[in-house]
Design a protein around this motif. Structure first.
Motif, PDB file in Angstrom:
ATOM      1  N   TYR A 201       0.857  -1.190   0.000  1.00 46.22           N
ATOM      2  CA  TYR A 201       0.000   0.000   0.000  1.00 46.22           C
ATOM      3  C   TYR A 201       0.888   1.234   0.000  1.00 46.22           C
ATOM      4  O   TYR A 201       2.028   1.216   0.464  1.00 46.22           O
ATOM      5  CB  TYR A 201      -0.865   0.054   1.259  1.00 46.22           C
ATOM      6  CG  TYR A 201      -1.986  -0.956   1.334  1.00 46.22           C
ATOM      7  CD1 TYR A 201      -1.766  -2.226   1.845  1.00 46.22           C
ATOM      8  CD2 TYR A 201      -3.280  -0.623   0.927  1.00 46.22           C
ATOM      9  CE1 TYR A 201      -2.799  -3.146   1.942  1.00 46.22           C
ATOM     10  CE2 TYR A 201      -4.326  -1.536   1.025  1.00 46.22           C
ATOM     11  CZ  TYR A 201      -4.072  -2.794   1.540  1.00 46.22           C
ATOM     12  OH  TYR A 201      -5.114  -3.692   1.636  1.00 46.22           O
TER      13      TYR A 201
ATOM     14  N   GLY B 160      -5.541   7.996   3.936  1.00 45.60           N
ATOM     15  CA  GLY B 160      -5.750   6.557   3.921  1.00 45.60           C
ATOM     16  C   GLY B 160      -4.739   5.829   3.062  1.00 45.60           C
ATOM     17  O   GLY B 160      -3.895   6.432   2.396  1.00 45.60           O
ATOM     18  N   LEU B 161      -4.823   4.519   3.083  1.00 43.69           N
ATOM     19  CA  LEU B 161      -3.907   3.681   2.319  1.00 43.69           C
ATOM     20  C   LEU B 161      -4.488   3.398   0.942  1.00 43.69           C
ATOM     21  O   LEU B 161      -5.670   3.086   0.808  1.00 43.69           O
ATOM     22  CB  LEU B 161      -3.676   2.348   3.037  1.00 43.69           C
ATOM     23  CG  LEU B 161      -2.687   2.308   4.185  1.00 43.69           C
ATOM     24  CD1 LEU B 161      -3.108   3.185   5.346  1.00 43.69           C
ATOM     25  CD2 LEU B 161      -2.476   0.864   4.643  1.00 43.69           C
TER      26      LEU B 161
ATOM     27  N   THR C 195     -11.505   5.374  -3.019  1.00 44.22           N
ATOM     28  CA  THR C 195     -11.392   3.931  -2.834  1.00 44.22           C
ATOM     29  C   THR C 195     -12.743   3.278  -2.656  1.00 44.22           C
ATOM     30  O   THR C 195     -12.836   2.061  -2.593  1.00 44.22           O
ATOM     31  CB  THR C 195     -10.540   3.626  -1.594  1.00 44.22           C
ATOM     32  OG1 THR C 195     -11.195   4.172  -0.437  1.00 44.22           O
ATOM     33  CG2 THR C 195      -9.154   4.233  -1.714  1.00 44.22           C
TER      34      THR C 195
ATOM     35  N   ARG D  11     -13.429  13.972   9.098  1.00 42.75           N
ATOM     36  CA  ARG D  11     -12.019  13.789   8.735  1.00 42.75           C
ATOM     37  C   ARG D  11     -11.091  14.231   9.866  1.00 42.75           C
ATOM     38  O   ARG D  11      -9.997  13.712  10.014  1.00 42.75           O
ATOM     39  CB  ARG D  11     -11.695  14.595   7.476  1.00 42.75           C
ATOM     40  CG  ARG D  11     -12.390  14.091   6.221  1.00 42.75           C
ATOM     41  CD  ARG D  11     -11.880  12.700   5.797  1.00 42.75           C
ATOM     42  NE  ARG D  11     -10.437  12.625   5.735  1.00 42.75           N
ATOM     43  CZ  ARG D  11      -9.722  12.994   4.694  1.00 42.75           C
ATOM     44  NH1 ARG D  11     -10.311  13.454   3.621  1.00 42.75           N
ATOM     45  NH2 ARG D  11      -8.404  12.870   4.723  1.00 42.75           N
TER      46      ARG D  11
ATOM     47  N   TYR E 162      -8.851   0.340  12.284  1.00 35.61           N
ATOM     48  CA  TYR E 162      -7.440   0.332  12.615  1.00 35.61           C
ATOM     49  C   TYR E 162      -7.086   1.648  13.307  1.00 35.61           C
ATOM     50  O   TYR E 162      -7.678   2.691  13.033  1.00 35.61           O
ATOM     51  CB  TYR E 162      -6.564   0.239  11.358  1.00 35.61           C
ATOM     52  CG  TYR E 162      -6.568  -1.077  10.654  1.00 35.61           C
ATOM     53  CD1 TYR E 162      -7.515  -1.370   9.673  1.00 35.61           C
ATOM     54  CD2 TYR E 162      -5.598  -2.039  10.942  1.00 35.61           C
ATOM     55  CE1 TYR E 162      -7.500  -2.585   8.997  1.00 35.61           C
ATOM     56  CE2 TYR E 162      -5.568  -3.251  10.274  1.00 35.61           C
ATOM     57  CZ  TYR E 162      -6.517  -3.512   9.301  1.00 35.61           C
ATOM     58  OH  TYR E 162      -6.488  -4.718   8.635  1.00 35.61           O
TER      59      TYR E 162
ATOM     60  N   LEU F 226      -4.612   8.550  14.064  1.00 27.10           N
ATOM     61  CA  LEU F 226      -5.409   8.468  12.835  1.00 27.10           C
ATOM     62  C   LEU F 226      -6.170   7.152  12.888  1.00 27.10           C
ATOM     63  O   LEU F 226      -5.567   6.084  13.049  1.00 27.10           O
ATOM     64  CB  LEU F 226      -4.497   8.513  11.604  1.00 27.10           C
ATOM     65  CG  LEU F 226      -5.188   8.463  10.241  1.00 27.10           C
ATOM     66  CD1 LEU F 226      -5.989   9.747  10.002  1.00 27.10           C
ATOM     67  CD2 LEU F 226      -4.162   8.268   9.128  1.00 27.10           C
TER      68      LEU F 226
ATOM     69  N   LEU G 211      -8.425   4.533  10.966  1.00 29.92           N
ATOM     70  CA  LEU G 211      -8.705   4.128   9.588  1.00 29.92           C
ATOM     71  C   LEU G 211      -9.732   3.012   9.555  1.00 29.92           C
ATOM     72  O   LEU G 211      -9.674   2.066  10.346  1.00 29.92           O
ATOM     73  CB  LEU G 211      -7.420   3.638   8.918  1.00 29.92           C
ATOM     74  CG  LEU G 211      -6.363   4.716   8.658  1.00 29.92           C
ATOM     75  CD1 LEU G 211      -5.006   4.075   8.403  1.00 29.92           C
ATOM     76  CD2 LEU G 211      -6.767   5.567   7.467  1.00 29.92           C
TER      77      LEU G 211
ATOM     78  N   GLN H   1      -8.004  -5.494   1.302  1.00 32.71           N
ATOM     79  CA  GLN H   1      -8.718  -4.498   2.086  1.00 32.71           C
ATOM     80  C   GLN H   1      -8.555  -3.130   1.434  1.00 32.71           C
ATOM     81  O   GLN H   1      -7.452  -2.751   1.030  1.00 32.71           O
ATOM     82  CB  GLN H   1      -8.200  -4.469   3.514  1.00 32.71           C
ATOM     83  CG  GLN H   1      -8.509  -5.739   4.290  1.00 32.71           C
ATOM     84  CD  GLN H   1      -8.042  -5.680   5.727  1.00 32.71           C
ATOM     85  OE1 GLN H   1      -7.916  -4.613   6.328  1.00 32.71           O
ATOM     86  NE2 GLN H   1      -7.792  -6.856   6.307  1.00 32.71           N
ATOM     87  N   TYR H   2      -9.642  -2.402   1.362  1.00 31.97           N
ATOM     88  CA  TYR H   2      -9.639  -1.048   0.813  1.00 31.97           C
ATOM     89  C   TYR H   2      -9.937  -0.070   1.941  1.00 31.97           C
ATOM     90  O   TYR H   2     -10.872  -0.269   2.716  1.00 31.97           O
ATOM     91  CB  TYR H   2     -10.674  -0.921  -0.312  1.00 31.97           C
ATOM     92  CG  TYR H   2     -10.306  -1.781  -1.501  1.00 31.97           C
ATOM     93  CD1 TYR H   2     -10.726  -3.101  -1.580  1.00 31.97           C
ATOM     94  CD2 TYR H   2      -9.488  -1.278  -2.506  1.00 31.97           C
ATOM     95  CE1 TYR H   2     -10.353  -3.907  -2.650  1.00 31.97           C
ATOM     96  CE2 TYR H   2      -9.116  -2.066  -3.582  1.00 31.97           C
ATOM     97  CZ  TYR H   2      -9.553  -3.384  -3.646  1.00 31.97           C
ATOM     98  OH  TYR H   2      -9.166  -4.174  -4.695  1.00 31.97           O
ATOM     99  N   PHE H   3      -9.120   0.967   2.010  1.00 29.95           N
ATOM    100  CA  PHE H   3      -9.148   1.868   3.154  1.00 29.95           C
ATOM    101  C   PHE H   3      -9.832   3.189   2.854  1.00 29.95           C
ATOM    102  O   PHE H   3      -9.772   3.703   1.727  1.00 29.95           O
ATOM    103  CB  PHE H   3      -7.714   2.160   3.619  1.00 29.95           C
ATOM    104  CG  PHE H   3      -7.078   1.029   4.363  1.00 29.95           C
ATOM    105  CD1 PHE H   3      -6.574  -0.076   3.684  1.00 29.95           C
ATOM    106  CD2 PHE H   3      -6.999   1.044   5.745  1.00 29.95           C
ATOM    107  CE1 PHE H   3      -5.992  -1.140   4.365  1.00 29.95           C
ATOM    108  CE2 PHE H   3      -6.418  -0.007   6.442  1.00 29.95           C
ATOM    109  CZ  PHE H   3      -5.918  -1.097   5.760  1.00 29.95           C
ATOM    110  N   GLY H   4     -10.446   3.748   3.886  1.00 25.14           N
ATOM    111  CA  GLY H   4     -10.951   5.106   3.821  1.00 25.14           C
ATOM    112  C   GLY H   4      -9.841   6.098   4.093  1.00 25.14           C
ATOM    113  O   GLY H   4      -8.707   5.701   4.397  1.00 25.14           O
ATOM    114  N   PRO H   5     -10.147   7.398   4.025  1.00 28.21           N
ATOM    115  CA  PRO H   5      -9.127   8.441   4.201  1.00 28.21           C
ATOM    116  C   PRO H   5      -8.731   8.657   5.651  1.00 28.21           C
ATOM    117  O   PRO H   5      -7.731   9.326   5.926  1.00 28.21           O
ATOM    118  CB  PRO H   5      -9.791   9.688   3.634  1.00 28.21           C
ATOM    119  CG  PRO H   5     -11.251   9.436   3.823  1.00 28.21           C
ATOM    120  CD  PRO H   5     -11.445   7.967   3.660  1.00 28.21           C
ATOM    121  N   GLY H   6      -9.495   8.104   6.589  1.00 24.89           N
ATOM    122  CA  GLY H   6      -9.139   8.233   7.996  1.00 24.89           C
ATOM    123  C   GLY H   6      -9.784   9.418   8.696  1.00 24.89           C
ATOM    124  O   GLY H   6     -10.212  10.385   8.054  1.00 24.89           O
TER     125      GLY H   6
ATOM    126  N   ARG I 201      -8.626  11.970  11.717  1.00 20.68           N
ATOM    127  CA  ARG I 201      -7.525  12.398  12.595  1.00 20.68           C
ATOM    128  C   ARG I 201      -8.134  12.871  13.896  1.00 20.68           C
ATOM    129  O   ARG I 201      -8.881  13.836  13.921  1.00 20.68           O
ATOM    130  CB  ARG I 201      -6.757  13.544  11.921  1.00 20.68           C
ATOM    131  CG  ARG I 201      -5.691  14.198  12.799  1.00 20.68           C
ATOM    132  CD  ARG I 201      -4.478  13.352  13.014  1.00 20.68           C
ATOM    133  NE  ARG I 201      -3.797  13.011  11.791  1.00 20.68           N
ATOM    134  CZ  ARG I 201      -2.750  12.183  11.755  1.00 20.68           C
ATOM    135  NH1 ARG I 201      -2.304  11.613  12.848  1.00 20.68           N
ATOM    136  NH2 ARG I 201      -2.170  11.922  10.607  1.00 20.68           N
TER     137      ARG I 201
END
Lengths: 114, 114
Positions: free
Chosen positions: A35, A42-43, B2, B9, B35, B88, B90, B103-108, B110
């Motif tokens: 990643y 995000g990743l 994604t 955010r 995560y 952060l 995620l 696995q596809y991640f969101g932007p997180g 903070r």
């Protein structure tokens, strides 16, 4: 103990140079994922390797999984500023509960100088 | 993009506040993950839901409470957090919780706890 070791921790290269990032596990990996993460975001999934000896490429990024499935390398050819970011390897490792979970390395921070 | 969105955010909260983080995926996936990413530490898996059932709680303190009302939505309820919980957070999703499922991640989100 750290499940996955990444090296180097950080890397600064001149634009146009090639570079390699390594990811090593003490256990056999079922799957190895690469990643990319921009700081604080995000990743972004790059590629997944599952077979020993497998090699995949996406644009100028190539990743390999060694035959024993315990080490992977990510190689960037002719680096560009757009390659800058944090590269994370993740591995499918069975947890103590028997479920499959993804474990991550600490990441490699790449800076590309124009 | 994604296909995984997270709100808010950014979040600043006091130690006595109650807040919730929201994650939504538009990929038709059945597994969702929380995560935590702290500085200079690998991503830490907190919770996993597979087909709306919680399958992993990685020794997370009870001040973090997950909720998965359906396969598309995941919440993380926060209550009486500590400053060391600043990180952060995620969210990720995959088709199901299994090996070789990317696995596809969101932007997180903070989070800063004061």
């Amino acid at each position: 103990s750290q499940e996955l070791e990444q090296s180097p921790q950080s890397l600064i290269v001149q634009e146009g140079k090639n570079l390699t990032i390594n990811c090593t596990s003490s256990k056999t990996l079922y799957g190895l994922y690469w990643y990319k993460q921009k700081y604080g975001e995000g990743l972004i999934f790059l590629m997944m390797l599952q077979k020993g000896g497998e090699e995949k490429s996406h644009e100028k990024i190539t990743a390999k999984l060694d035959e024993k499935k315990q080490q992977s390398s990510l190689h960037i050819t002719a680096s560009q500023p757009s390659h800058a970011g944090i590269y994370l390897c993740g591995a499918d490792i069975l947890s103590e509960t028997g479920a499959n979970n993804l474990f991550f390395g600490t990441g490699t921070r790449l800076t590309v100088i124009p | 993009e994604t296909g995984v969105t997270q709100t808010p955010r950014h979040l600043v909260m006091g130690m006595t506040n109650k807040k919730s983080l929201k994650c939504e995926q538009h990929l038709g996936h059945n597994a969702m993950y929380w995560y935590k990413q702290s500085a200079k530490k690998p991503l830490e898996l907190m919770f996993v839901y597979n087909f709306k059932e919680q399958t992993e709680n990685n020794s997370v303190p009870s001040r973090f409470s997950p909720e998965c009302p359906n396969s598309s939505h995941l919440f993380l309820h926060l209550h009486t957090l500590q400053p060391e919980d600043s990180a952060l957070y995620l969210c990720a999703s995959s088709l199901r919780q299994a090996v070789w499922e990317t696995q596809y991640f969101g932007p997180g989100t903070r989070l800063l706890v004061l």
